[in-house]
Design an enzyme around this catalytic site. Structure first.
Site, PDB file in Angstrom:
ATOM      1  N   ASP A 275       1.001  -1.239  -0.055  1.00  0.00           N
ATOM      2  CA  ASP A 275      -0.001   0.100   0.002  1.00  0.00           C
ATOM      3  C   ASP A 275       1.152   1.352   0.179  1.00  0.00           C
ATOM      4  OD1 ASP A 275      -2.220   1.980   0.508  1.00  0.00           O
ATOM      5  OD2 ASP A 275      -3.374   0.020   0.885  1.00  0.00           O
ATOM      6  N   HIS A 319     -12.337  -0.193  -8.263  1.00  0.00           N
ATOM      7  CA  HIS A 319     -13.514   0.733  -8.390  1.00  0.00           C
ATOM      8  C   HIS A 319     -13.220   2.081  -7.941  1.00  0.00           C
ATOM      9  CE1 HIS A 319     -15.551   0.637  -4.195  1.00  0.00           C
ATOM     10  NE2 HIS A 319     -14.380   0.577  -4.030  1.00  0.00           N
TER      11      HIS A 319
END
Ligand SMILES: C[S@@+](CC[C@H](N)C(=O)[O-])C[C@H]1O[C@@H](n2cnc3c(N)ncnc32)[C@H](O)[C@@H]1O
Length: 417
Positions: A275, A319
Site C-alpha cells: 500500500d 472501483h
C-alpha cells in the site's frame, strides 16, 4: 376465474413473507420488530433472504400505489430532507443530548447543545416522521430504536458525517461536473471538486486534512464491518484453491486484513501486503502470523516489484478508479506475470440485463454513481471487467466470475497466458 391485479399479488406475497419472518422470530425467541427503544437494531442473519424478498415486493407495491407523479414528486420534493435532519442530529450530537431511557423537553435538548429552540424542534419533529426519536406527549422527546442506535454507535455517526459532509455535496454537483468535464476520467474533475472548489482528487485532498481523513477512515471501518464484505468469502477454499498458493501479493491491501485471514488459515502461504507508504507506515503483522506476512510500501501505478508470486490480489481497489487509471494499475502488474500466475479481482460486479430485480440493483447502481461523483471512478459489470482487462493486455484471460451467496463482492479469477 378471478384475476388478481399486480397490487393484490404483491400484497399477498407481503403477507406470506411477513408470516414466515414472524414465525422464525417467535419460534427462536426474538421479539417482533417495533420502533420502540428496546427493539433490536438488526435481524438474525438467517432472515436475510426472506427480508430482502419482503422489502423487494413492499418497494414495488409502494411505488405502484404512489403512482408515477406522487413518487417522482416525493423523491424530489421532500425525501432529500430525510438526510438533512439526520445531518443536523449527527452534527449537533442530538442523540446523546439526553439519557437513553429518559424523556425530556425540546428545550432541554436545545439547551444541552446550545441550539435555538425552534430549529431543534423542527429538526427533531422531521426526524420523528422516520421514527428517529418520538414525541410520546406534546413537547416531550424520547428515544426510539433508531435514535438509540445513533446515540450508541460511533461508527454509524462517522458514516453519516462522512456521507453528508463529503458525498452529498459531491452528489449535488454531479450534473454540473458532467457539463463542465463531459466524460472525464480524471479523479479531480468530479462533483466533489466543484462542491468544494478543490482542484485535487478527493482521496488525495482528504489525506492532507487530518480531521476529514479521520472521519473518512472511521466511516470506512464501519462500512467494511458489514457481513457482505467479510473476508471469509475470499479466504474460503471454495473461492480459490489457496492451498496451492505459495506466495501472494495483496496490492492496495491496506493493513492486511485479507492476508492475515489467509495466513491464519493456510500456514504455508506467504503474503506481501502493498500500500502507499503513509498507509502502511509502521504496520506490523500480528505475532501469530509474523513469519508469513510482510508489508511493503508500493505505489500500484509503478511497476510491480515482486516478481516471484503465484497470485496477485486486487481487492476493492479498481472501483476507486476510472478505466483510464484502472488500466494503468493492471499494466503495472504485467512485468511481474508469468504463465500460470493468477490475478484475483475482488470487487462489486454490476448485474447484466435482467439478472437482478430493479430493487436489488438500486444499491449497486447508487454506489456506481457515488464513485463517479467523488473521483470519476466506477463499478463494473462482467462485460466492463472483460473490456478493462483486454484493454490493459490481451494476455489477461478471465477464467471465472464467482458470486458467493451473501457476498457483496464478486471474485474474478484471471489467468495470464
Ligand atoms: C478501498 S481500499 C481497499 C483496501 C483493501 N484492499 C481491502 O479490501 O480492505 C483501497 C486501498 O488502495 C490504497 N491505494 C490508493 N492509492 C494507491 C496507490 N497509488 N498505490 C497503492 N495503494 C493505493 C488505499 O490506501 C487503500 O488502502
Amino acid at each position: 376465474m378471478t384475476t388478481y391485479s399486480r397490487i393484490q399479488e404483491l400484497a399477498s406475497q407481503i403477507q406470506s413473507h411477513s408470516a414466515q419472518i414472524d414465525k422464525y422470530l417467535s419460534s427462536h425467541g426474538f421479539p417482533p420488530p417495533t420502533f420502540e427503544l428496546s427493539s433490536p437494531c438488526s435481524f438474525p442473519p438467517e432472515l436475510q433472504c426472506q427480508r430482502e424478498s419482503l422489502l423487494e415486493v413492499a418497494d414495488e407495491l409502494t411505488l405502484l400505489v404512489q403512482g408515477p407523479l406522487q413518487f417522482i414528486m416525493s423523491l424530489t420534493g421532500y425525501e432529500h430532507n430525510a438526510r438533512n435532519s439526520l445531518h443536523a442530529i449527527v452534527r449537533f450530537d442530538l442523540a446523546t443530548a439526553f439519557p437513553i431511557h429518559s424523556t425530556v423537553t425540546f428545550q432541554a435538548i436545545a439547551c444541552a447543545r446550545g441550539l435555538e429552540l425552534g430549529d431543534t424542534t423542527r429538526i427533531l419533529r422531521h426526524a420523528m416522521t422516520y421514527h428517529i426519536f418520538a414525541e410520546p406527549t406534546p413537547g416531550a422527546v424520547c428515544h426510539t430504536a433508531s435514535s438509540r442506535l445513533l446515540a450508541e454507535n460511533t461508527g454509524l455517526r462517522a458514516w453519516i458525517a462522512n456521507t453528508l459532509n463529503e458525498l452529498l455535496p459531491a452528489a449535488s454537483r454531479m450534473v454540473d461536473a458532467m457539463e463542465r468535464w463531459p466524460g472525464s476520467q480524471e479523479p479531480n474533475e468530479a462533483g466533489w471538486n466543484l462542491a468544494f472548489g478543490n482542484p485535487d482528487a478527493m482521496f488525495a485532498a482528504l489525506g492532507r486534512d487530518e480531521t476529514r481523513a479521520k472521519t473518512f477512515a472511521e466511516s470506512m471501518s464501519f462500512f467494511e464491518a458489514r457481513p457482505g464484505l467479510a473476508v471469509h468469502y475470499l479466504v474460503d477454499e471454495e473461492a480459490i484453491s489457496w492451498g496451492g498458493v505459495r506466495k501472494m501479493v495483496d496490492i492496495g491491501g491496506s493493513h492486511g486484513k485479507v492476508s492475515i485471514g489467509l495466513a491464519r488459515k493456510y500456514p504455508s502461504i506467504k503474503c506481501v501486503v502493498q500500500d502507499l507508504k503513509k498507509v502502511i507506515g509502521g504496520a506490523r503483522p500480528p505475532d501469530d502470523v509474523e513469519d508469513q506476512i510482510s508489508f511493503m510500501a508500493h505505489d500500484f501505478f509503478n511497476e510491480q516489484p515482486v516478481k516471484d508470486a503465484d497470485l496477485y490480489l486486487l481487492r476493492w481497489v479498481l472501483h476507486d478508479w476510472s478505466d483510464r487509471y484502472a488500466v494503468e494499475i493492471l499494466k503495472a502488474l504485467v512485468p511481474a506475470l508469468k504463465p500460470g500466475n493468477r490475478v484475483v479481482i475482488n470487487e462489486s460486479c454490476l448485474p447484466s440485463h435482467g439478472t437482478m430485480s430493479l430493487y436489488r440493483q438500486r444499491f449497486l447502481r447508487a454506489t456506481d454513481l457515488t464513485m463517479k461523483q467523488i473521483q470519476n471512478a466506477r463499478e463494473r459489470d462482467e462485460a466492463d471487467w472483460k473490456t478493462l482487462l483486454k484493454g490493459a493486455d490481451e494476455r489477461f484471460q478471465i477464467y471465472d466470475f464467482k458470486h458467493p451467496a451473501g457476498s457483496e463482492l464478486a471474485i474474478i479469477i484471471v489467468g495470464w497466458q
